[in-house]
Enzyme design. Sequence first.
Site, mmCIF file in Angstrom:
data_model
loop_
_atom_site.group_PDB
_atom_site.id
_atom_site.type_symbol
_atom_site.label_atom_id
_atom_site.label_comp_id
_atom_site.label_asym_id
_atom_site.label_seq_id
_atom_site.Cartn_x
_atom_site.Cartn_y
_atom_site.Cartn_z
ATOM 1 N N ASP A 216 47.210 -66.327 -100.680
ATOM 2 C CA ASP A 216 46.046 -67.193 -100.866
ATOM 3 C C ASP A 216 44.874 -66.406 -101.459
ATOM 4 O O ASP A 216 44.619 -65.268 -101.063
ATOM 5 C CB ASP A 216 45.648 -67.769 -99.498
ATOM 6 C CG ASP A 216 44.684 -68.927 -99.619
ATOM 7 O OD1 ASP A 216 44.981 -69.879 -100.359
ATOM 8 O OD2 ASP A 216 43.613 -68.880 -98.971
ATOM 9 N N GLU A 273 47.891 -66.304 -105.798
ATOM 10 C CA GLU A 273 47.031 -67.371 -106.303
ATOM 11 C C GLU A 273 45.830 -66.668 -106.921
ATOM 12 O O GLU A 273 44.959 -66.150 -106.212
ATOM 13 C CB GLU A 273 46.585 -68.294 -105.158
ATOM 14 C CG GLU A 273 45.818 -69.498 -105.670
ATOM 15 C CD GLU A 273 44.915 -70.155 -104.637
ATOM 16 O OE1 GLU A 273 44.592 -71.336 -104.790
ATOM 17 O OE2 GLU A 273 44.506 -69.473 -103.669
HETATM 18 O O1 TEU Z 1 42.700 -72.295 -102.633
HETATM 19 C C1 TEU Z 1 41.761 -71.452 -103.172
HETATM 20 C C2 TEU Z 1 40.976 -71.950 -104.299
HETATM 21 O O2 TEU Z 1 40.195 -71.182 -104.788
HETATM 22 C C3 TEU Z 1 41.081 -73.331 -104.816
HETATM 23 O O3 TEU Z 1 42.323 -73.801 -104.955
HETATM 24 C C4 TEU Z 1 40.112 -74.172 -104.088
HETATM 25 O O4 TEU Z 1 40.628 -75.378 -103.651
HETATM 26 C C5 TEU Z 1 38.976 -74.398 -105.045
HETATM 27 O O5 TEU Z 1 38.520 -73.162 -105.446
HETATM 28 C C6 TEU Z 1 37.843 -75.140 -104.458
HETATM 29 O O6 TEU Z 1 36.708 -74.904 -105.233
HETATM 30 C C7 TEU Z 1 43.413 -71.800 -101.563
HETATM 31 C C8 TEU Z 1 44.296 -72.866 -100.999
HETATM 32 O O7 TEU Z 1 45.250 -73.234 -101.949
HETATM 33 C C9 TEU Z 1 43.439 -73.982 -100.518
HETATM 34 O O8 TEU Z 1 44.201 -75.052 -100.041
HETATM 35 C C10 TEU Z 1 42.533 -73.451 -99.424
HETATM 36 O O9 TEU Z 1 41.625 -74.443 -99.031
HETATM 37 C C11 TEU Z 1 41.745 -72.239 -99.888
HETATM 38 O O10 TEU Z 1 42.574 -71.297 -100.544
HETATM 39 C C12 TEU Z 1 41.127 -71.523 -98.719
HETATM 40 O O11 TEU Z 1 42.100 -70.868 -97.984
#
Ligand code: TEU
Length: 552
Positions: A216, A273
Site C-alpha cells: 500500500d 502501489e
Molecule cells: O490507496 C492509496 C492512494 O493513494 C489512493 O488510491 C487513494 O485512494 C487516493 O490517493 C485518494 O486521494 C491505498 C488503498 O488502495 C486505499 O484503499 C486506502 O484507502 C489508502 O491506500 C490508505 O491506506
Amino acid sequence: MVVIEPQTQAGSPWWRGAVVYQVYVRSFADGSGDGIGDIAGVRARLPYIRDLGVDAIWFNPWYVSPQADGGYDVADYRDIDPAFGTLAEAEALTEEAHTLGLRVIVDIVPNHCSDRHPWFQAALAASPGSAERDRFLFRPGRGASGDEPPNNWSSNFGGSAWTRVTEQDGTPGEWYLHLFAPEQPDFNWANAEVRAEFESVLRFWLDRGADGFRIDVANALVKAPGLPDLAPTAAARAGDDRPYEDQDGVHEIWREWRRVTDSYPGDRVLVGEVWVRDRERYARYLRSDELHAAFTFDLVRSPWGGVPMRKVIDTSRETHRLVGAPASWVLSNHDVPRHVTRYGRADTSFDFGHAQLGVPTDRELGTRRARAAALLTLALPGGAYVYQGDELGLWEVEDLPDEVRQDPMWRRSAHTDGVRDGCRVPMPWSGDEPPFGFSAPGAASPWLPQPAEWKGLTAEAQVGAESSMLSLYRDVLRLRRATPGLGDGPMAWSPSDPNVLAFTRGDGFACVVNMSDHSVPLPPHDEILLASGPLDVDGLPTDTAAWLRLDR
Ligand code: TEU
C-alpha cells in the site's frame, strides 16, 4: 512497423506475465451470514476463480481492524479480523488456492496503522520525546500555544494531515501525522523498530505460504527531513515534488524487503502501489533489487481512444524498459469508479479529486468498450489485474444512499468526492434479487445494497451464456494461457489508423482494437480467435476488439 524489443523470453518467472484477480474480501462472498464477505465465502468460491483462468489472487487487507478505511487501518498485522474469519482459515485458504494452482498475494499496509494498534495506544499514553512516540510522527504544534498544525500538509482524504492529542495530564499536546484518515497514524520509517517489525510481519506471512505482497502507498513511507511545508508550486500541487511522497530514502526500504523475499524459496513478489507520475522516478521502484512490479495505472487515468492509449502503452513500455521490469495493467480497482461507468461518460479519463459521482454515463457504450478493453489489456506485454466484478461487467453504483456510505473519503471531503463505495458493492452470484447469493438465504442484508438490475449480471446468469462478459473473460484468459507469445515478451505495432490499436505478439498473434468512429477491415488472418462483439460487413466495428491468428 515500430519494433519494441523483448524484455525477457520464455522461462521468465510467473509474476512477469501473471493475471491477478483482486478480491475485496468484504464484498466477495459472505460465508457467515452477517452481510459481510469473509474468508469462508472466498474458500467456497475458489473454484470460480480457478475456472476464470487467472494465475493469482490479491486479497485486500484482512487483518484485525476497526475498519475506519476498509481495513487499511490495521490493528494487528499478524491476525485476521473476526469479521473475516481466523488465521487458521487464512492458512487453509492459502493451501487450497495453491492446490488449485493459484498464488496468493497479501496486502501489506506499511505507511500507517490503526489508531487502535497497540503501538499507537502506547504512544498516546507516553510523553513527548518518548521511544513510544518515536515510532510515529509526533510534533509540537505551531503558534504561541501550539494550536496550529506543525505544517501545511493535507490528508489524502481531505482536511489537515495532522491531529492534536490530549496528553495524559489533560492538556492539549503534540500533533501526529496521518496522510490518510486520523484513524491511520503514519509510522516513522526512520525508526529501527518499525523497520524490524515489518520485516518480521513479512516473514510471518511468507512462512504461511504467501507468494507475495501488494504494498500500500509504496511511495509515501519516507518523508522529507524536517517535514517542510508543501511549497505552493505548480509541481507540488500537481502531485510531484511533495515532501511526503517519493522521497529518495524510500528505496532503501524496498531493497531491505527484497532481500527478505529473495531469501525464501519460490518466486515471492513485491508489487507496489506507486502513484508517481514522473516516469523515470516511477521506474526507480522497479530496479532489479527493489520491487518486482508496480501497478500500471496509466490506463485508469487515460481517456478511451487510440491516440491517448497508444501513447500510454508506448510510454509505459519505455518506462519499464529502463529497468527491465514488466508492466502490470489495471483497468479498475477498489479505489476508482468501475470502467464500465467511466467508459460510458463524455469524459472517459479519471483522476482523484475530480468530482465524478452522478456524471451521466451510457452503460451500453461503457460495456462495449469494457469488453474491448479486456482484449486489449490481456494482450499487452506484462501482467494484468482483474478487479472482482470486472469479469461480470459490473458498473459503479452511484446512487448509494448517504447513510450506507462508509468511505472516509466521502465524509472528509464533505460529500464531494465519493468515488470509492460504489465500486465495493457486494458481488452478485445467483438468483433474481439481492443479495444475489452473496449471503445465504435468511442472512443479514449485504453491507452495501446491490442494485436490483444486477439480476442479469450474476455469475449464474452469465456462466455459459455466449455473449456474456464472464464468458468473454474466460475465453480470453483460456486463450492467453494457450498462446505462448502473450504475457511477458515483445510486441510490435502494425500500421493502422491512429484511432485503431493494432499490434502483434509472438509468432502470428495479433490484437486489433478499433476506437475510431467507423468499422475497419481486419488485417489478413487465418482465424479470428476471439472478438469482443459481432463483426459487420466492413470488418471490425467501432469500440470492438479482436484477437487474430495471422497468415503464416
Ligand atoms: O490507496 C492509496 C492512494 O493513494 C489512493 O488510491 C487513494 O485512494 C487516493 O490517493 C485518494 O486521494 C491505498 C488503498 O488502495 C486505499 O484503499 C486506502 O484507502 C489508502 O491506500 C490508505 O491506506
